[in-house]
Design a protein around this motif. Structure first.
Motif, mmCIF file in Angstrom:
data_model
loop_
_atom_site.group_PDB
_atom_site.id
_atom_site.type_symbol
_atom_site.label_atom_id
_atom_site.label_comp_id
_atom_site.label_asym_id
_atom_site.label_seq_id
_atom_site.Cartn_x
_atom_site.Cartn_y
_atom_site.Cartn_z
ATOM 1 N N GLY A 116 0.799 -1.218 0.000
ATOM 2 C CA GLY A 116 0.000 0.000 0.000
ATOM 3 C C GLY A 116 0.827 1.260 0.000
ATOM 4 N N GLN A 117 0.193 2.364 0.374
ATOM 5 C CA GLN A 117 0.833 3.678 0.330
ATOM 6 C C GLN A 117 0.369 4.478 1.534
ATOM 7 O OE1 GLN A 117 2.309 5.383 -2.957
ATOM 8 N NE2 GLN A 117 3.035 3.325 -2.721
ATOM 9 N N PRO A 118 1.256 5.306 2.078
ATOM 10 C CA PRO A 118 0.781 6.234 3.109
ATOM 11 C C PRO A 118 0.051 7.392 2.445
ATOM 12 C CG PRO A 118 3.134 6.537 2.719
ATOM 13 C CD PRO A 118 2.686 5.426 1.811
ATOM 14 N N LEU A 119 -0.841 8.047 3.169
ATOM 15 C CA LEU A 119 -1.557 9.206 2.637
ATOM 16 C C LEU A 119 -1.115 10.462 3.379
ATOM 17 C CD1 LEU A 119 -5.186 7.753 2.438
ATOM 18 C CD2 LEU A 119 -3.450 7.821 0.651
#
Lengths: 414, 117
Positions: free
Chosen positions: B49-52
């Motif tokens: 995933g990815q951090p926001l």
């Protein structure tokens, strides 16, 4: 790759020092925020991509980038470090100035300046130590509170007060200042107190205390790394720290109980620290001056050089304590001297020396004063007197290991 | 096996407690790394995933675009991750060990809907 357990804490001190070089000490909070941002960023990115090969360099790159962003944004609204002059005014020079602030030798010097600034003569010693732990060692207020058994609000007050004085000075202490020798001596003393708090302090958390000893050793190494600060007295203090720290692994047994020096498993002493300490002690003899640190290190060396407790040279140790009392009299030194006298001349003389200590006010809350009396009465066979002393000591015990230790001695009086 | 999205939420206070001091930040990092390593080791990690970023814009019907999500938000979405698990129960059990859960935040576990006729 696996991370060094205290990487963030150590890097925090280095990043804050470099960032303060850029922003100025009046913007210390900003420097701390940027360092903190770098840790948050690390958490986000490393979580997904894994830890980088050189985590310290990674953190530094993030901090530099963030510093540059801030300078672009706040250039007109804020004043930065006076030392930076107009370097931060243009794009060309600001990137270079930031690189320079993060160069290894600058970081070392800035940490030293920060340490010297924390030891401002207007600040009481407990504030100086709290500041050093907070700014240079990355300890939070509750971590310091935990280490000193003081409530968090009191520590926060110390830190706030200290930072106000730092900010008021507008710039960090100048290492070429004529006051350098005086400030260096205050800094050494603060590191000595920091180490002692770790070694003898009240906190029950042995890991926290060992961390404080390790930090004191790391910071004294910074002093030794800077030639004008690497005096024989600095070497003597470093020797003293190494020789004491070498015995740390044996001070607590596997059950978490305190071990007297005589009962310690000497095989658990850290031999590399012993060797370092002895080498430093030898170096410290280079000057003509004999300071309290020299004598204390010599006492530690006399203990550590004895292969068994029975082979300890108590004659030498008593004479060193006599010398220490002459240079730096204190009730705790007098207490240790009395114990050495008891070893050399027997418990009668020891008790006499204990009772002769004048200024016992400062010992009134120290459990090891009545405990020493109890120990010597026990050796004389005066069980009732011994029991009374140990009971008094028990009432003063500051944490569970001390309590268990004294309880065991009480049992021995039966 | 099915896919599940983990949505990570925390409060500003929770974040401060987890990241407040260098030592706390490093502990958070280490527990996260250990948790993710374990997911990966057991073959559950489909996409890390990815951090926001914590702020952005919120767009609504009346074309009012606000800075958001919400300044006063109790929960901030920090990021997401895609996990493979047997069913929602197993996915939830995996999420229970997320360091965020112990730190006062929460993990929303949502099955990825399989589109078929």
């Amino acid at each position: 790759m696996d991370l060094d357990e205290h990487l963030f804490r150590r890097e925090s001190g280095r990043l804050v020092a470099a960032l303060t070089r850029i922003f100025g000490v009046h913007n210390l909070t900003l420097a701390e925020d940027v360092a903190q941002d770098a840790f948050c960023r690390a958490l986000e990115v490393w979580k997904v991509q894994g830890t980088p090969d050189n985590p310290a360099a990674w953190l530094m790159t993030v901090a530099k980038r963030r510093a540059l962003d801030l300078i672009r944004r706040d250039r007109t609204a804020r004043t930065f470090a006076p030392e930076m002059g107009r370097l931060l005014d243009s794009e060309w020079t600001s990137a270079a100035a930031i690189d320079e602030a993060f160069a290894a030798h600058t970081i070392r010097d800035e940490q030293l300046r920060m340490m010297c600034s924390c030891c401002h003569p207007r600040l009481p010693e407990e504030v100086q130590i709290a500041l050093i732990l907070n700014i240079l060692c990355g300890f939070g207020a509750h971590e310091i509170a935990n280490a000193f058994l003081v409530n968090r609000a009191a520590i926060e007050k110390r830190i706030t007060r200290g930072k106000k004085v730092l900010a008021g000075a507008r710039r960090l202490f100048d290492l070429t200042d004529a006051e350098f020798t005086v400030r260096l001596s205050a800094t050494r003393h603060a590191l000595y107190l920091l180490f002692n708090e770790g070694y003898h302090g009240a906190s029950a958390d042995a890991a926290v205390r060992a961390d404080m000893c390790a930090e004191a050793i790391r910071l004294i190494a910074l002093l030794r790394d800077y030639p004008p600060a690497a005096t024989p007295e600095t070497d003597a203090l470093a020797a003293l720290m190494c020789l004491h720290a070498a015995r740390l692994p044996a001070r607590v047994d596997d059950a978490g109980d305190l071990q007297q020096l005589f009962e310690q498993d000497r095989a658990r002493w850290d031999l590399s620290l012993v060797a370092q300490g002895l080498a430093l002690l030898e170096r410290s003899a280079a000057g003509s001056e004999v300071t309290a640190y020299h004598v204390e290190a010599a006492i530690a060396s006399a203990h550590i050089s004895a292969p068994t407790p029975e082979e300890t040279d108590w004659r030498l140790i008593v004479s060193l304590y006599d010398r220490l009392i002459a240079i730096a009299p204190s009730p705790v030194v007098a207490l240790n001297r009395a114990i050495a006298i008891a070893q050399r001349d027997g418990p009668d003389c020891g008790i006499e020396a204990l009772l002769a200590i004048g200024d016992t006010d400062r010992l009134a809350r120290y459990p090891f004063y009545p405990a020493a009396l109890g120990e010597l009465e026990l050796r004389r066979g005066n069980y009732d007197a011994a029991r009374n002393h140990f009971a008094a000591a028990l009432a003063l015990a500051r944490n569970p290991p001390e309590r268990r230790f004294i309880e065991k001695r009480l049992d021995a009086c039966a | 096996m099915s896919d599940f999205v983990f949505l990570f939420r925390s409060t500003p206070e929770g974040q401060r407690a987890a990241m407040g001091t260098p030592e706390a930040a490093q502990k958070s990092l280490q527990t996260w790394l250990a948790w993710i390593r374990e997911l990966e080791g057991k073959g559950h990690l489909k996409n890390p995933g990815q951090p926001l970023e914590p702020t952005g814009k919120v767009v609504r019907k009346d074309k009012m675009i606000t800075d958001g999500p919400y300044a006063e938000a109790k929960d901030l979405v920090l990021g997401f991750m895609i996990v493979t698990a047997r069913d929602i129960d197993e996915a939830s059990t995996l999420a229970e060990d997320c360091p965020l859960v112990k730190g006062g935040g929460n993990v929303e576990v949502r099955p990825v809907r399989v589109l078929n006729y």
